[in-house]
Design a protein around this motif. Structure first.
Motif, short mmCIF file in Angstrom:
data_model
loop_
_atom_site.label_atom_id
_atom_site.label_comp_id
_atom_site.label_asym_id
_atom_site.label_seq_id
_atom_site.Cartn_x
_atom_site.Cartn_y
_atom_site.Cartn_z
N VAL A 160 0.94 -1.18 0.06
CA VAL A 160 -0.08 -0.19 0.17
C VAL A 160 1.01 1.14 0.05
N VAL A 161 0.51 2.05 -0.85
CA VAL A 161 1.69 3.10 -1.21
C VAL A 161 0.88 4.39 -0.66
N HIS A 162 1.48 5.11 0.19
CA HIS A 162 1.30 6.53 0.67
C HIS A 162 2.37 7.61 0.35
N THR A 163 1.92 8.70 -0.27
CA THR A 163 3.13 9.52 -0.81
C THR A 163 3.51 10.38 0.14
N HIS A 164 4.54 11.15 0.12
CA HIS A 164 5.16 12.20 0.97
C HIS A 164 4.04 13.04 1.50
N ARG A 165 3.32 13.52 0.31
CA ARG A 165 2.34 14.71 0.76
C ARG A 165 1.18 13.88 1.87
N ASN A 166 0.83 13.02 1.45
CA ASN A 166 -0.21 12.14 2.29
C ASN A 166 0.35 11.91 3.50
N LEU A 167 1.60 11.33 3.84
CA LEU A 167 2.11 11.16 4.98
C LEU A 167 2.08 12.33 5.85
N ASP A 168 2.52 13.60 5.25
CA ASP A 168 2.74 14.74 5.77
C ASP A 168 1.20 15.17 6.46
N ARG A 169 0.18 15.11 5.64
CA ARG A 169 -1.23 15.33 5.95
C ARG A 169 -1.55 14.38 7.15
N ILE A 170 -1.29 12.99 7.20
CA ILE A 170 -1.66 12.29 8.39
C ILE A 170 -0.93 12.58 9.51
N VAL A 171 0.38 13.05 9.54
CA VAL A 171 1.01 13.36 10.80
C VAL A 171 0.62 14.48 11.41
N ARG A 172 0.20 15.53 10.45
CA ARG A 172 -0.33 16.96 10.85
C ARG A 172 -2.03 16.41 11.69
N HIS A 173 -2.57 15.38 10.94
CA HIS A 173 -4.06 15.27 11.37
C HIS A 173 -4.10 14.46 12.75
N MET A 174 -3.20 13.58 13.02
CA MET A 174 -3.39 12.50 14.12
C MET A 174 -3.34 13.15 15.36
N PRO A 175 -2.66 14.14 15.94
CA PRO A 175 -2.76 14.80 16.94
C PRO A 175 -4.04 15.32 17.32
N GLU A 345 -21.27 -4.11 2.93
CA GLU A 345 -19.94 -3.64 2.71
C GLU A 345 -19.60 -2.27 3.13
N ILE A 346 -18.51 -1.95 3.86
CA ILE A 346 -18.12 -0.66 4.31
C ILE A 346 -17.50 -0.04 3.19
N VAL A 347 -17.89 1.25 2.92
CA VAL A 347 -17.11 1.93 1.90
C VAL A 347 -16.70 3.25 2.43
N VAL A 348 -15.41 3.44 2.26
CA VAL A 348 -14.83 4.96 2.98
C VAL A 348 -14.35 5.96 1.88
N ARG A 349 -14.42 7.01 2.22
CA ARG A 349 -13.78 8.04 1.52
C ARG A 349 -12.97 8.82 2.66
N SER A 350 -11.69 9.38 2.21
CA SER A 350 -11.02 10.27 3.34
C SER A 350 -9.95 10.93 2.69
N GLU A 351 -9.57 12.35 3.19
CA GLU A 351 -8.43 12.89 2.54
C GLU A 351 -7.07 12.48 2.67
N THR A 352 -6.88 11.12 3.58
CA THR A 352 -5.63 10.46 3.94
C THR A 352 -5.58 9.21 3.07
N LEU A 353 -6.57 8.86 2.04
CA LEU A 353 -6.48 7.37 1.07
C LEU A 353 -5.03 7.44 0.50
N PHE A 354 -4.67 6.01 0.37
CA PHE A 354 -3.64 5.94 -0.22
C PHE A 354 -3.64 6.02 -1.79
N SER A 355 -2.44 6.00 -2.39
CA SER A 355 -2.40 6.50 -3.76
C SER A 355 -2.61 5.28 -4.74
N GLY A 356 -2.37 4.21 -4.20
CA GLY A 356 -2.46 2.88 -4.91
C GLY A 356 -1.67 1.83 -4.62
#
Length: 490
Positions: A160-175, A345-356
């Motif tokens: 599962v691939v997460h981009t540098h940009r998305n990881l930055d978003r995750i780190v800033r969101h989690m707190p 089935e659970i279907v989700v959308r999120s600003e932190t979804l993987f890129s592929g």
């Protein structure tokens, strides 16, 4: 990008402790400088892949940061995997460089032959000297930043691939997601074997100038005692330890003087275990739902869910409501949304979804999770289990989680797994495996009566097996396929 964000934050708390455990207490300044020196010595850049097989050590986190600072892709390898499994992940990853910590050098010697290996001694040399000037942010932020492999209970794990940009978003969101205060001290009972623990707990704590204390493997008594001594603010409660942790807190309630949050996620817990833990710790409990593909969790409970007036049909069985950056829907086999109360089935959308997936097709704007669940009228999510685990017996659908919740109420039951096995007349029949609490005995006849009283007759297990432990994957998910093979013939 994500690594630059974390390293910059660490530079603002240079003298504060960043890591404790295994005889090491290392400050933010020390770890920040070691990560930067490692980045300079590593010599990788955008497009390169560096695999990491690391134990729960400060060195392991620093190595992730160093790889990120160069713009290369960090390939996470679960160090709990068997050697052949690690070999497969490394082969599929395309990584030319592998970072290993001391506990894995000898067992992986043959596997790593021919690769550029950063051993502990080489790592020490790389961080002993060199510049502590942070490298410029290199390359495209939408290139892969971290690749994490799924658990793969059936079939091959997917990268599962997460981009540098998305990881930055995750780190800033989690707190905000987990309610972390500035300088939050984390009693980290998870491990670096699980990639979500890295981007979901460890990096966010460093981002808020916090502290990671490695506590994995401690029994609940020592776990709570260490948190009292270190005035811990945040910890994670693994499913198998929830009840024992609640008991330990009741014995030493001083831990609640500074404990802000106790997170549970990653696997289903029984309603009773949740209710018991909430009784012990109050509104500090946080339940979430997410997966490797979502990066950050997509649902969460909040403190008011454990107080009078909660709108949930049953908060103790719920994974909370969608967080502000995500949405959750339930769909039927045709992909059409189902009304509240119906399971699909659970279907989700999120600003932190993987890129592929690694070397595969890009992701879309939503993820069909393969999990079954339902939403109540107030929008709370109830996870029923994996769609592949649903049992069809005599044409009737049985959701294992529903039966597991009832069996977990039985006297002496510590853990339970419900699964289907082939049946010549009904297609499948409901079967259960239960683990007794230490020193307790389980009366299977009493469990049979309990289920008959609470559920329709077709949902009752036709056989209940008492086992010493449930088989699990390296990421602690129950191997129901193994239980099916073990008990299918009977």
């Amino acid at each position: 990008m994500w690594a630059h964000t974390v390293v910059a934050a660490m530079g603002r708390r240079r003298s504060a402790v960043a890591f404790r455990g295994h005889g090491v207490a290392r400050t933010h300044g020390e770890s920040r400088d070691r990560a930067v020196r490692f980045a300079h010595a590593l010599g990788t850049g955008p497009g390169d892949r560096v695999a990491l097989v690391v134990e729960d050590r400060a060195d392991g986190v620093e190595a992730y940061l160093g790889v990120g600072l160069t713009g290369a892709t960090a390939v996470h390898v679960n160090d709990r995997l068997a050697v052949p499994e690690i070999a497969e992940v490394l082969a599929r990853s395309g990584a030319g460089t592998v970072v290993v910590t001391a506990g894995h050098v000898e067992r992986l010697e043959d596997t790593l032959r021919g690769l550029d290996v950063v051993t502990p001694s080489r790592y020490r040399d790389m961080v002993a000297a060199g510049s502590t000037a942070v490298p410029r942010t290199p390359g495209d932020p939408d290139l892969p930043g971290i690749v994490g492999f799924t658990s793969g209970t059936t079939g091959r794990p997917k990268g599962v691939v997460h981009t540098h940009r998305n990881l930055d978003r995750i780190v800033r969101h989690m707190p905000a997601h987990d309610g972390l205060r500035w300088g939050s001290r984390c009693g980290f009972t998870g491990t670096l074997a699980f990639v979500a623990g890295i981007w979901g707990v460890v990096l966010p704590h460093l981002y808020v100038g916090g502290e990671i204390s490695f506590l994995a493997g401690l029994d609940p008594e020592r776990w709570v005692g260490t948190m009292i001594a270190e005035r811990t603010n945040f910890t994670y409660a693994p499913t198998p330890l929830m009840t024992a942790f609640a008991d330990a807190v009741r014995k030493r309630p001083a831990v609640l003087d500074h404990l802000d949050g106790v997170l549970h996620s990653g696997s289903l817990a029984s309603r009773d275990a949740v209710a018991d833990l909430v009784d012990a710790i109050g509104p500090r409990y946080v339940e979430t739902y997410g997966m490797t593909e979502t990066g950050a969790p997509v649902t969460a409970t909040v403190p008011d869910d454990w107080r009078a007036g909660c709108a949930a049909s049953d908060p103790y069985a719920s994974a909370g409501r969608a967080v502000p950056i995500a949405s959750v829907s339930i769909v039927g086999p045709d992909g059409e949304p189902l009304p509240a109360g119906e399971t699909g089935e659970i279907v989700v959308r999120s600003e932190t979804l993987f890129s592929g997936y690694l070397d595969g097709a890009p992701a879309g704007d939503s993820v069909r999770t393969g999990d079954l669940g339902a939403l109540d009228d107030a929008g709370y999510l109830y996870v029923r289990g994996r769609s592949k685990d649903m049992i069809v017996t005599g044409g009737m659908n049985v959701f294992p989680a529903e039966v597991e919740q009832v069996l977990a109420l039985g006297d002496g039951v510590a853990e339970v797994a419900v699964f289907g096995v082939a049946h010549p007349r009904w297609g499948e029949t409901v079967t259960a495996a239960v683990v007794p609490r230490p020193g307790a005995a389980v009366d299977t006849a009493a469990l049979d009566v309990l289920v008959r009283e609470r559920l329709a007759s077709y949902k009752k297990p036709t056989s209940i097996h008492v086992v010493d432990a449930l088989p699990r994957t390296a990421s602690l998910k129950v191997r129901k396929d193994e239980l099916q093979r073990r008990f299918g013939a009977s």
